[in-house]
Design an enzyme around this catalytic site. Structure first.
Site, PDB file in Angstrom:
ATOM      1  N   ASN A 121       0.797  -1.223   0.000  1.00  0.00           N
ATOM      2  CA  ASN A 121       0.000   0.000   0.000  1.00  0.00           C
ATOM      3  C   ASN A 121       0.826   1.268   0.000  1.00  0.00           C
ATOM      4  O   ASN A 121       0.655   2.140  -0.843  1.00  0.00           O
ATOM      5  CB  ASN A 121      -0.941  -0.024   1.211  1.00  0.00           C
ATOM      6  CG  ASN A 121      -1.887   1.128   1.277  1.00  0.00           C
ATOM      7  OD1 ASN A 121      -1.513   2.240   1.613  1.00  0.00           O
ATOM      8  ND2 ASN A 121      -3.153   0.875   0.949  1.00  0.00           N
ATOM      9  N   ASP A 234      -4.853   7.781   6.649  1.00  0.00           N
ATOM     10  CA  ASP A 234      -4.378   7.070   5.460  1.00  0.00           C
ATOM     11  C   ASP A 234      -2.897   7.411   5.305  1.00  0.00           C
ATOM     12  O   ASP A 234      -2.085   7.018   6.117  1.00  0.00           O
ATOM     13  CB  ASP A 234      -5.220   7.497   4.255  1.00  0.00           C
ATOM     14  CG  ASP A 234      -5.130   6.551   3.072  1.00  0.00           C
ATOM     15  OD1 ASP A 234      -4.075   5.924   2.892  1.00  0.00           O
ATOM     16  OD2 ASP A 234      -6.108   6.449   2.303  1.00  0.00           O
TER      17      ASP A 234
END
Length: 305
Positions: A121, A234
């Protein structure tokens, strides 16, 4: 200071931002922007439009945006290594790659323990050349940001790729969904976001801190660092003073080096990630849902390659 742009919790935040600066929308029309990385030697920013399978390039000289790579294998997070090469996390191929000067691609990691990774990610490079990345399941739970696939790893981990040997080690194994990560300016501490609340309202929505030990090869849990009160954490970055600038549902949340919230930069769309760039590392580039934004601030990003 414009109320529509800033929300001040601690007066020290006012010294980190510029009251006369405006939030600029540099590009829009994407589906989910992510992974901004600044290349100072090229005066440009690379960022991902994950569902559209594109990596885009913003040129500061003329404010233009063009497609750098398509298809991108659902690339998400990016960074650059100490030699100035682009490091990317690819959901579609479930791997971490490096783009070489001759245009070829080197696979740095695509599995662990004889099994495929979940969907790398986000990624960061330490001064010793080691590459650290997170491996949640976002790229394999649907066909929107990757390919719906069975999970082979028993954990959602944080991994380290040795800068000399290329060996991959699992350094943290107890996250629900590890996401953004960054080092403190002196690399004595690693911060990692847990965005598990994206699919479970009862899951954490915080950044955890870890002390870096064993000569930079391992970490020791130092507990929760900061909690996001709107949306989920995030991607994020650290400035030269050790303050953490984190994505959130309503914009960018800025925490001091103890984890105390000092203020917010309010953005019209949900923020996914951000990075410092520009000639003096004082221009904050923000990826937010369909758009790329930029804002000059009175802070400099921690020195990066």
């Amino acid at each position: 200071m414009a109320e529509a742009l800033y929300e001040v919790t601690d007066k020290r935040f006012s010294r980190k931002v510029l009251g006369s600066a405006r939030l600029e929308e540099l590009h829009t029309g994407c589906r989910w922007t992510e992974g901004p990385v600044w290349f100072s030697d090229h005066d440009c920013l690379y960022f991902s439009d994950i569902p559209n399978q594109r990596v885009l390039r913003y040129l500061a000289s003329d404010n233009s945006v063009s497609t750098y790579l398509s298809p991108s294998n659902f690339a998400n997070g990016h960074t650059r290594d100490r030699q100035g090469r682009l490091i990317s996390c690819e959901h579609g191929t479930r791997r971490v790659t490096r783009s070489e000067p001759d245009g070829s691609v080197t696979v740095l990691a695509d599995g662990f323990g004889g099994k495929k990774l979940n969907s790398p990610n986000d990624v960061v490079v330490a001064s010793d050349g080691s590459i650290w990345f997170t491996d949640p399941s976002y790229g394999i739970i649907s066909d929107y940001e990757g390919y719906l696939s069975p999970q082979e790893q028993s954990v959602h981990g944080v991994y380290r790729i040795d800068g000399e040997t290329g060996a991959v080690t699992l350094v943290i194994s107890d996250f629900i969904q590890p996401n953004g990560l960054a080092f403190s300016p002196d690399e004595s501490r690693l911060y990692v976001a847990d965005s598990g609340a994206s699919h479970d309202p009862e899951a954490p929505r915080h950044i955890r801190a870890f002390d870096v030990v064993d000569g930079g090869k391992a970490v020791r849990d130092a507990g929760p660092f900061a909690v996001i009160d709107n949306g989920i954490p995030d991607g994020f970055r650290v400035d030269s003073d050790g303050w953490v600038w984190c994505s959130a549902g309503d914009g960018v949340h800025v925490f001091d080096d103890t984890g105390a919230l000092t203020g917010k930069i309010l953005v019209p769309q949900r923020v996914s990630n951000l990075t410092f760039g520009g000639k003096r590392r004082n221009r904050l580039f923000i990826t937010a849902t369909t758009s790329l934004y930029a804002l000059y601030v009175n802070a400099r990003g921690a020195q990066t390659p």
